[in-house]
Design a protein around this motif. Sequence first.
Motif, PDB file in Angstrom:
ATOM      1  N   ARG A 142      19.167   3.937  -0.291  1.00  0.00           N
ATOM      2  CA  ARG A 142      17.810   4.160   0.214  1.00  0.00           C
ATOM      3  C   ARG A 142      17.698   3.829   1.698  1.00  0.00           C
ATOM      4  O   ARG A 142      16.746   4.257   2.366  1.00  0.00           O
ATOM      5  CB  ARG A 142      16.811   3.336  -0.608  1.00  0.00           C
ATOM      6  CG  ARG A 142      16.472   4.007  -1.934  1.00  0.00           C
ATOM      7  CD  ARG A 142      15.346   3.342  -2.680  1.00  0.00           C
ATOM      8  NE  ARG A 142      15.632   3.423  -4.120  1.00  0.00           N
ATOM      9  CZ  ARG A 142      16.124   2.424  -4.827  1.00  0.00           C
ATOM     10  NH1 ARG A 142      16.370   1.249  -4.267  1.00  0.00           N
ATOM     11  NH2 ARG A 142      16.396   2.598  -6.116  1.00  0.00           N
ATOM     12  N   ALA A 143      18.657   3.085   2.190  1.00  0.00           N
ATOM     13  CA  ALA A 143      18.616   2.706   3.610  1.00  0.00           C
ATOM     14  C   ALA A 143      19.209   3.779   4.523  1.00  0.00           C
ATOM     15  O   ALA A 143      19.147   3.667   5.745  1.00  0.00           O
ATOM     16  CB  ALA A 143      19.353   1.379   3.818  1.00  0.00           C
ATOM     17  N   LEU A 144      19.788   4.788   3.918  1.00  0.00           N
ATOM     18  CA  LEU A 144      20.345   5.881   4.727  1.00  0.00           C
ATOM     19  C   LEU A 144      19.197   6.732   5.276  1.00  0.00           C
ATOM     20  O   LEU A 144      18.303   7.111   4.531  1.00  0.00           O
ATOM     21  CB  LEU A 144      21.242   6.781   3.873  1.00  0.00           C
ATOM     22  CG  LEU A 144      22.653   6.320   3.566  1.00  0.00           C
ATOM     23  CD1 LEU A 144      23.313   7.325   2.612  1.00  0.00           C
ATOM     24  CD2 LEU A 144      23.472   6.210   4.855  1.00  0.00           C
ATOM     25  N   HIS A 145      19.241   7.060   6.553  1.00  0.00           N
ATOM     26  CA  HIS A 145      18.183   7.919   7.097  1.00  0.00           C
ATOM     27  C   HIS A 145      18.824   9.165   7.644  1.00  0.00           C
ATOM     28  O   HIS A 145      19.252   9.200   8.794  1.00  0.00           O
ATOM     29  CB  HIS A 145      17.394   7.174   8.167  1.00  0.00           C
ATOM     30  CG  HIS A 145      16.645   6.019   7.601  1.00  0.00           C
ATOM     31  ND1 HIS A 145      15.591   6.180   6.727  1.00  0.00           N
ATOM     32  CD2 HIS A 145      16.813   4.686   7.734  1.00  0.00           C
ATOM     33  CE1 HIS A 145      15.126   5.002   6.371  1.00  0.00           C
ATOM     34  NE2 HIS A 145      15.865   4.071   6.965  1.00  0.00           N
ATOM     35  N   LEU A 146      18.901  10.160   6.781  1.00  0.00           N
ATOM     36  CA  LEU A 146      19.616  11.370   7.164  1.00  0.00           C
ATOM     37  C   LEU A 146      18.720  12.369   7.878  1.00  0.00           C
ATOM     38  O   LEU A 146      19.206  13.242   8.601  1.00  0.00           O
ATOM     39  CB  LEU A 146      20.239  12.024   5.923  1.00  0.00           C
ATOM     40  CG  LEU A 146      21.145  11.128   5.107  1.00  0.00           C
ATOM     41  CD1 LEU A 146      21.782  11.935   3.976  1.00  0.00           C
ATOM     42  CD2 LEU A 146      22.233  10.520   5.986  1.00  0.00           C
ATOM     43  N   ALA A 147      17.414  12.210   7.640  1.00  0.00           N
ATOM     44  CA  ALA A 147      16.503  13.216   8.209  1.00  0.00           C
ATOM     45  C   ALA A 147      16.542  13.226   9.729  1.00  0.00           C
ATOM     46  O   ALA A 147      16.225  14.224  10.366  1.00  0.00           O
ATOM     47  CB  ALA A 147      15.079  12.967   7.708  1.00  0.00           C
ATOM     48  N   ASP A 148      16.922  12.113  10.294  1.00  0.00           N
ATOM     49  CA  ASP A 148      16.951  12.012  11.753  1.00  0.00           C
ATOM     50  C   ASP A 148      18.130  12.753  12.375  1.00  0.00           C
ATOM     51  O   ASP A 148      18.150  12.982  13.582  1.00  0.00           O
ATOM     52  CB  ASP A 148      17.076  10.534  12.176  1.00  0.00           C
ATOM     53  CG  ASP A 148      16.099   9.648  11.414  1.00  0.00           C
ATOM     54  OD1 ASP A 148      15.047  10.180  10.988  1.00  0.00           O
ATOM     55  OD2 ASP A 148      16.404   8.448  11.244  1.00  0.00           O
ATOM     56  N   LEU A 149      19.109  13.077  11.555  1.00  0.00           N
ATOM     57  CA  LEU A 149      20.338  13.646  12.099  1.00  0.00           C
ATOM     58  C   LEU A 149      20.415  15.145  11.876  1.00  0.00           C
ATOM     59  O   LEU A 149      19.856  15.671  10.912  1.00  0.00           O
ATOM     60  CB  LEU A 149      21.553  12.992  11.415  1.00  0.00           C
ATOM     61  CG  LEU A 149      21.700  11.495  11.620  1.00  0.00           C
ATOM     62  CD1 LEU A 149      22.816  10.962  10.707  1.00  0.00           C
ATOM     63  CD2 LEU A 149      22.019  11.183  13.083  1.00  0.00           C
ATOM     64  N   PRO A 150      21.137  15.833  12.722  1.00  0.00           N
ATOM     65  CA  PRO A 150      21.399  17.252  12.454  1.00  0.00           C
ATOM     66  C   PRO A 150      22.215  17.383  11.180  1.00  0.00           C
ATOM     67  O   PRO A 150      22.931  16.451  10.794  1.00  0.00           O
ATOM     68  CB  PRO A 150      22.191  17.711  13.687  1.00  0.00           C
ATOM     69  CG  PRO A 150      22.653  16.467  14.361  1.00  0.00           C
ATOM     70  CD  PRO A 150      21.693  15.376  13.995  1.00  0.00           C
ATOM     71  N   PRO A 151      22.133  18.530  10.515  1.00  0.00           N
ATOM     72  CA  PRO A 151      22.709  18.681   9.172  1.00  0.00           C
ATOM     73  C   PRO A 151      24.161  18.257   9.056  1.00  0.00           C
ATOM     74  O   PRO A 151      24.518  17.523   8.119  1.00  0.00           O
ATOM     75  CB  PRO A 151      22.553  20.178   8.892  1.00  0.00           C
ATOM     76  CG  PRO A 151      21.405  20.612   9.730  1.00  0.00           C
ATOM     77  CD  PRO A 151      21.440  19.749  10.965  1.00  0.00           C
ATOM     78  N   GLU A 152      24.994  18.650   9.949  1.00  0.00           N
ATOM     79  CA  GLU A 152      26.409  18.321   9.800  1.00  0.00           C
ATOM     80  C   GLU A 152      26.656  16.831   9.965  1.00  0.00           C
ATOM     81  O   GLU A 152      27.425  16.224   9.223  1.00  0.00           O
ATOM     82  CB  GLU A 152      27.253  19.128  10.786  1.00  0.00           C
ATOM     83  CG  GLU A 152      27.374  20.586  10.332  1.00  0.00           C
ATOM     84  CD  GLU A 152      28.248  21.414  11.275  1.00  0.00           C
ATOM     85  OE1 GLU A 152      27.890  21.487  12.466  1.00  0.00           O
ATOM     86  OE2 GLU A 152      29.270  21.960  10.808  1.00  0.00           O
TER      87      GLU A 152
END
Lengths: 218, 218, 218, 218
Positions: free
Chosen positions: D85-95
């Motif tokens: 839950r601590a991962l914040h992927l939305a901030d990064l570009p898809p790859e």
Amino acid sequence: MPRPSLPDAPERARGQRDPEATQRALLAAATAEFAEKGLAGARVDEIARRAGVNKQLVYHHFGNKEALYRAALDQVYAGIRVQERALHLADLPPEAAMERLVGFSFDYLLEHPEFVALLNDENRQEAKHLRDSPGLQAMHSPLVELLQETLRRGGEAGVFRTDMDPVNVYISIAGLSYFYFSNNRTLSAIFGRELDGARAVAARRRHVIDFTLRALRP
Amino acid sequence: MPRPSLPDAPERARGQRDPEATQRALLAAATAEFAEKGLAGARVDEIARRAGVNKQLVYHHFGNKEALYRAALDQVYAGIRVQERALHLADLPPEAAMERLVGFSFDYLLEHPEFVALLNDENRQEAKHLRDSPGLQAMHSPLVELLQETLRRGGEAGVFRTDMDPVNVYISIAGLSYFYFSNNRTLSAIFGRELDGARAVAARRRHVIDFTLRALRP
Amino acid sequence: MPRPSLPDAPERARGQRDPEATQRALLAAATAEFAEKGLAGARVDEIARRAGVNKQLVYHHFGNKEALYRAALDQVYAGIRVQERALHLADLPPEAAMERLVGFSFDYLLEHPEFVALLNDENRQEAKHLRDSPGLQAMHSPLVELLQETLRRGGEAGVFRTDMDPVNVYISIAGLSYFYFSNNRTLSAIFGRELDGARAVAARRRHVIDFTLRALRP
Amino acid sequence: MPRPSLPDAPERARGQRDPEATQRALLAAATAEFAEKGLAGARVDEIARRAGVNKQLVYHHFGNKEALYRAALDQVYAGIRVQERALHLADLPPEAAMERLVGFSFDYLLEHPEFVALLNDENRQEAKHLRDSPGLQAMHSPLVELLQETLRRGGEAGVFRTDMDPVNVYISIAGLSYFYFSNNRTLSAIFGRELDGARAVAARRRHVIDFTLRALRP
DNA sequence: GATGAATGAGCGTTCATTCAT
DNA sequence: TATGAATGAACGCTCATTCAT
């Protein structure tokens, strides 16, 4: 004889302090538990649960499991003595007095299966707790004296024999009822006959009184 | 009634193989241990030690503690039935036959305290093992039929009443002796009188026979 | 994946002697038992029962439980190697060869859940039995060489990348299938989706082949 | 992968009361013991010893060995979910997001060998404890949704395929790492190559990310 | 080779009792 | 007084293994 499992103590308000009520509840729970499971089979946890109190209170109030057992044993003996002392046989003619005495012995056991159960376990342990009981004298049944007096009056009236040992007569009267209740389940199983129904119990009661009165005839 | 603690099995030669002897030794040890301590109080370790065999053999040969208890219970019942079947009452006149029957009931319990002890425990458990016993029918005492026949013969001869339920009469005869032995220790304690000495036992035996015969008079 | 419990060995005629059949039966039973319960959870009694032979034969033929476990482990490895050697990829064009190789990896695990189960347990034990295995070399999968050759051919044909470590590619191919089967139950539980039905398995098979082939594209 | 045996709990001052600390110590010890030996192979004595507490406290606080196992299982699942839950992927570009997601999956297993070990054992038991877990829903990994969203974003950006089942992609990502760790020892043994050294682990990590990203290319 | 009896160590669990608060 | 945590000693039972036949 349906031997209803004794009910647990009513829930006390939590945190409430009433040492005497706690002891009463523990004693009642212990009597039921020891009657059902015997000294070895009874569980201190379960007694505390039934009494609705903390287990440690068993140790606080009674010391240990065995002391609690002794207290329960003393109490059931006290219970029957109280009722025995309430019998007033002197007012009755000898045969009616004897009938009341025998009937009482029967009825008490019918209504107090825990008394039978506790006594059985205590006998298996060779009565060692009873022998240590400080109030042992107080446990002597007044029925023996009542019986002796009734036999004497009946002898004078010519309705009873006079050559019998009152203690053995007492044991016979007690045994005729006690064995029926203490061994009811094995007897029922072996005879394939329900001996714990109301009808069988009533028939046994009549039989016991009849059997005794005839045996005492001159 | 001195209730001698049953002796342990003789030490078998180590490593010797005799499964039947092992089972016999276990059964004897179990009977003694269960009689002394009850099902709950008995210890499997102690039974194995008394039998002089490894504890695991209890499980190998009997399955578990309770099955061993059942086997011991079945065996003590079988023991009394064997002797009951050896009674030959038909050869005797009704009163002598009745005396023998009552005397036998008394003597058997005197000589087999483990029978009384096991039965007490089984009754406290509401006879649940006995009810599950496959050979329950075989446990029905032939004494009831012998008693019935004796009562009939006595009735014809005019020496016995004919209006009594044989099962209740049987229970009375058994109870007069059984209660004396099963509750001997508590009775002794309360009466302050040694009821397990030879003299007291002999007096009780006479009393039981006399009490019964008189009760059966027409 | 319905993971059918392996059937017990057929009943052999009693007293019949066929040491090799006994060993085979024991090995099959052991494989099933170890797969279901692991080395620690498996019971020698149960293995003997499943094999339909006396327990002592485990010791006679294999020495002890752990040696039997090693024998079972060796056998399941031998089983997959036999089938791997039967693959003939050289006859096929690189992409078809790769598809066959991946498909085989998937199908073998689908059909041999005991292989997955035994390997899991062995890994939890840090492969200590496998490391002691005398024929460890023989357990090296020929698939790595087949894979290497296929990758080389594909690279020459311009359909596969050429910069990949064949061992890691092998582990990836194996892992894509193995994890699906080894963790099928926990994945099913957590996704609330039955991953062991025929449809899900078929979809997974396609996914694994597709995923691999795409990953290997130049 | 050096899989260091988890250290025992620090010795608590004798007689000190801290029920929560006791439970934590037991849970930590249980996790280590179950990871090393499995449910069947783990010893309650050993767990208590490792936790530095009395064995009975296992029963006092958890009920029995299996309930303790369930608690340990729940806890390790809770542990990974917290980090997921601590991962914040939305901030990064898809790859980059995908790379972080795959890298996290790899790193978590590397750092938590007990998670892999417990899951393996639970799967051998057909996930029966997990299925009974009351908080099963809470164990659903948020990674599937994160993955789905990342795939969607990557599809729109033209860098990922859009025709893949997210659950299967998730299983593939997890499997590429999980199989490497769960089967590390058998793979090492068979390839005669140390797969648990830092260099091999780092190479595997790169391989897994690369393999996945290439497989997801349109 | 094959069988069932026998063994010793140990395991999960229970229990009466005591401690700390 | 009252409570829940903690303890040590068993207890019933299991298991891998060996013995005797």
